[in-house]
Design a protein around this motif. Structure first.
Motif, PDB file in Angstrom:
ATOM      1  N   GLU A 127      -5.658 -11.199  -4.665  1.00 20.69           N
ATOM      2  CA  GLU A 127      -6.817  -9.509  -4.221  1.00 20.69           C
ATOM      3  C   GLU A 127      -7.407 -10.643  -3.440  1.00 20.69           C
ATOM      4  O   GLU A 127      -8.370 -11.542  -3.360  1.00 20.69           O
ATOM      5  CB  GLU A 127      -7.197  -8.693  -5.258  1.00 20.69           C
ATOM      6  N   LEU A 128      -8.195 -10.067  -1.892  1.00 18.06           N
ATOM      7  CA  LEU A 128      -9.625 -10.781  -1.044  1.00 18.06           C
ATOM      8  C   LEU A 128     -10.705  -9.456  -0.957  1.00 18.06           C
ATOM      9  O   LEU A 128     -10.010  -8.597   0.070  1.00 18.06           O
ATOM     10  CB  LEU A 128      -8.904 -10.995   0.199  1.00 18.06           C
ATOM     11  N   LEU A 129     -11.648  -9.462  -1.712  1.00 22.16           N
ATOM     12  CA  LEU A 129     -12.460  -8.575  -1.594  1.00 22.16           C
ATOM     13  C   LEU A 129     -13.892  -9.389  -1.006  1.00 22.16           C
ATOM     14  O   LEU A 129     -14.162  -9.876  -0.844  1.00 22.16           O
ATOM     15  CB  LEU A 129     -12.937  -8.408  -3.200  1.00 22.16           C
ATOM     16  N   ILE A 130     -14.155  -8.019   0.053  1.00 23.36           N
ATOM     17  CA  ILE A 130     -14.903  -8.647   0.881  1.00 23.36           C
ATOM     18  C   ILE A 130     -16.114  -6.955   1.192  1.00 23.36           C
ATOM     19  O   ILE A 130     -16.098  -6.311   0.894  1.00 23.36           O
ATOM     20  CB  ILE A 130     -14.258  -8.220   2.697  1.00 23.36           C
ATOM     21  N   ASP A 151      -3.432  -6.453  14.216  1.00 20.46           N
ATOM     22  CA  ASP A 151      -3.446  -6.190  12.034  1.00 20.46           C
ATOM     23  C   ASP A 151      -3.307  -7.106  10.961  1.00 20.46           C
ATOM     24  O   ASP A 151      -2.324  -7.343  10.379  1.00 20.46           O
ATOM     25  CB  ASP A 151      -1.118  -5.535  11.883  1.00 20.46           C
ATOM     26  N   TRP A 152      -4.735  -7.343  11.157  1.00 23.24           N
ATOM     27  CA  TRP A 152      -5.063  -8.782   9.823  1.00 23.24           C
ATOM     28  C   TRP A 152      -4.382  -8.606   8.543  1.00 23.24           C
ATOM     29  O   TRP A 152      -4.187  -8.962   7.623  1.00 23.24           O
ATOM     30  CB  TRP A 152      -5.963  -9.656  10.593  1.00 23.24           C
ATOM     31  N   ILE A 153      -4.922  -7.549   8.316  1.00 21.61           N
ATOM     32  CA  ILE A 153      -4.741  -6.971   7.213  1.00 21.61           C
ATOM     33  C   ILE A 153      -3.600  -6.714   6.521  1.00 21.61           C
ATOM     34  O   ILE A 153      -2.944  -7.018   5.606  1.00 21.61           O
ATOM     35  CB  ILE A 153      -6.120  -5.522   6.917  1.00 21.61           C
ATOM     36  N   GLU A 157      -1.357  -8.323   3.658  1.00 20.70           N
ATOM     37  CA  GLU A 157      -0.357  -7.751   2.388  1.00 20.70           C
ATOM     38  C   GLU A 157       1.020  -7.767   2.176  1.00 20.70           C
ATOM     39  O   GLU A 157       1.563  -7.629   2.097  1.00 20.70           O
ATOM     40  CB  GLU A 157      -1.105  -5.455   2.959  1.00 20.70           C
ATOM     41  N   ARG A 158       1.624  -7.860   3.750  1.00 19.19           N
ATOM     42  CA  ARG A 158       3.102  -8.162   3.813  1.00 19.19           C
ATOM     43  C   ARG A 158       3.684  -9.665   2.971  1.00 19.19           C
ATOM     44  O   ARG A 158       4.033  -9.691   2.836  1.00 19.19           O
ATOM     45  CB  ARG A 158       3.681  -8.411   5.195  1.00 19.19           C
ATOM     46  N   ARG A 159       2.236 -10.244   2.782  1.00 26.47           N
ATOM     47  CA  ARG A 159       2.184 -11.660   2.355  1.00 26.47           C
ATOM     48  C   ARG A 159       1.923 -11.678   0.552  1.00 26.47           C
ATOM     49  O   ARG A 159       1.614 -12.281   0.071  1.00 26.47           O
ATOM     50  CB  ARG A 159       1.905 -12.884   2.879  1.00 26.47           C
ATOM     51  N   GLY A 160       1.729 -10.694   0.222  1.00 26.30           N
ATOM     52  CA  GLY A 160       1.155 -10.054  -0.827  1.00 26.30           C
ATOM     53  C   GLY A 160      -0.088 -10.129  -1.212  1.00 26.30           C
ATOM     54  O   GLY A 160      -0.362  -9.986  -2.783  1.00 26.30           O
TER      55      GLY A 160
END
Lengths: 187, 187
Positions: A127-130, A151-153, A157-160
């Motif tokens: 998880e990445l929290l910003i 589509d950086w997010i 997300e496609r990499r989990g």
């Protein structure tokens, strides 16, 4: 050529890490990362960025702050140093790669720059929290955060890697206002 | 938490750097970077990647090889370690930031991954010379090189970094074939 590259974090950061509370939710984790960023500004120990890696229960694994100027190292960003510290501490180059399903969370006071965005992909975080958005950083300071995939997010997300942002965004922005008020350099 | 993060490069790399010839053109610079990548494979001292930073006259400033697994550090890519070494050696966090117009060149055996792509932006390099393309790396190995902006070359060039690629591309690809033949792990 020296075969050793050493990057040093401030002593106050080790103390802050040693007394870190368990941070059970997104806001608590961001609050800790933002406090590191603000402390780094007040201590004049680097740029206005802080990051922390927690395990799934919210226990701190490692923390980082921006050390570009004191360490003469353009790569010494908060997120990268937190990842490096966590990997050393756990003894594996992919934090979630031990096969027992343990999850890791990176909380960062501001959206990762191009470099740290890429670094997230191999660090083994889930998880990445910003806090602050890149547009906040660029409006409130002179930092160039670099280009990202459109589509950086989605790419994360496609990499989990789940991404949540705008967490304590106002508090995160306050760090940049304070940095500017103190006349901190952009680089 | 340890306040020191130390990354070590192999002793053979220091010896190779100490005896590096002046590399006056793109091919000579790439040949040096590719030789480092191949040596790293043969010595089993890390992944199949090498990078070197030269000044405008082709004198080596610093070199790096992939050290992800031996150093337990997902960020320890060849380009990043070369940048860190060069910045330490010259005593500034932006290599070309001394105001005298001196230029710096990063030669890398393979197209930078997402992380090192971003890192290029702040390292203070003027030219990026690339051997193998990302599509070569992905065809010849299992490495994921990560997502880039659609116009990744243009984004660098707009920031003053010239990009030239496909330099000794076949020689660069041979490193990945050798790595695969030796059964090196992808990560």
């Amino acid at each position: 050529m020296d075969t050793r590259i050493e990057i040093t974090l401030p002593d106050w950061l080790a103390e802050a890490a040693a007394t870190a509370p368990v941070c059970p939710d997104d806001e608590a984790r961001l609050r800790f990362a933002i406090a590191l960023a603000m402390r780094n500004v007040e201590e004049r120990s680097g740029g206005p960025f802080g990051a922390a890696i927690f395990d799934g229960e919210g226990r701190l694994v490692a923390a980082g702050v921006n050390r570009v100027m004191p360490e003469t190292c353009s790569a010494a960003h908060a997120e990268l140093l937190a990842m490096m510290g966590a990997q050393r501490r756990l003894g594996r180059h992919r934090l979630n790669g031990n096969g027992n399903g343990e999850r890791f969370v990176l909380a960062t006071s501001a959206q990762p720059c191009s470099q740290c965005y890429g670094a997230c992909i191999w660090a083994g975080i889930d998880e990445l929290l910003i806090g602050a958005r890149t547009e906040d950083v660029m409006a409130l300071s002179g930092f160039d955060e670099g280009p990202l995939p459109a589509d950086w997010i989605g790419e994360l997300e496609r990499r989990g890697i789940t991404v949540r942002r705008d967490i304590l965004r106002e508090e995160a922005c306050a760090v940049f206002r304070r940095y500017a008020a103190l006349g901190g350099p952009d680089y």
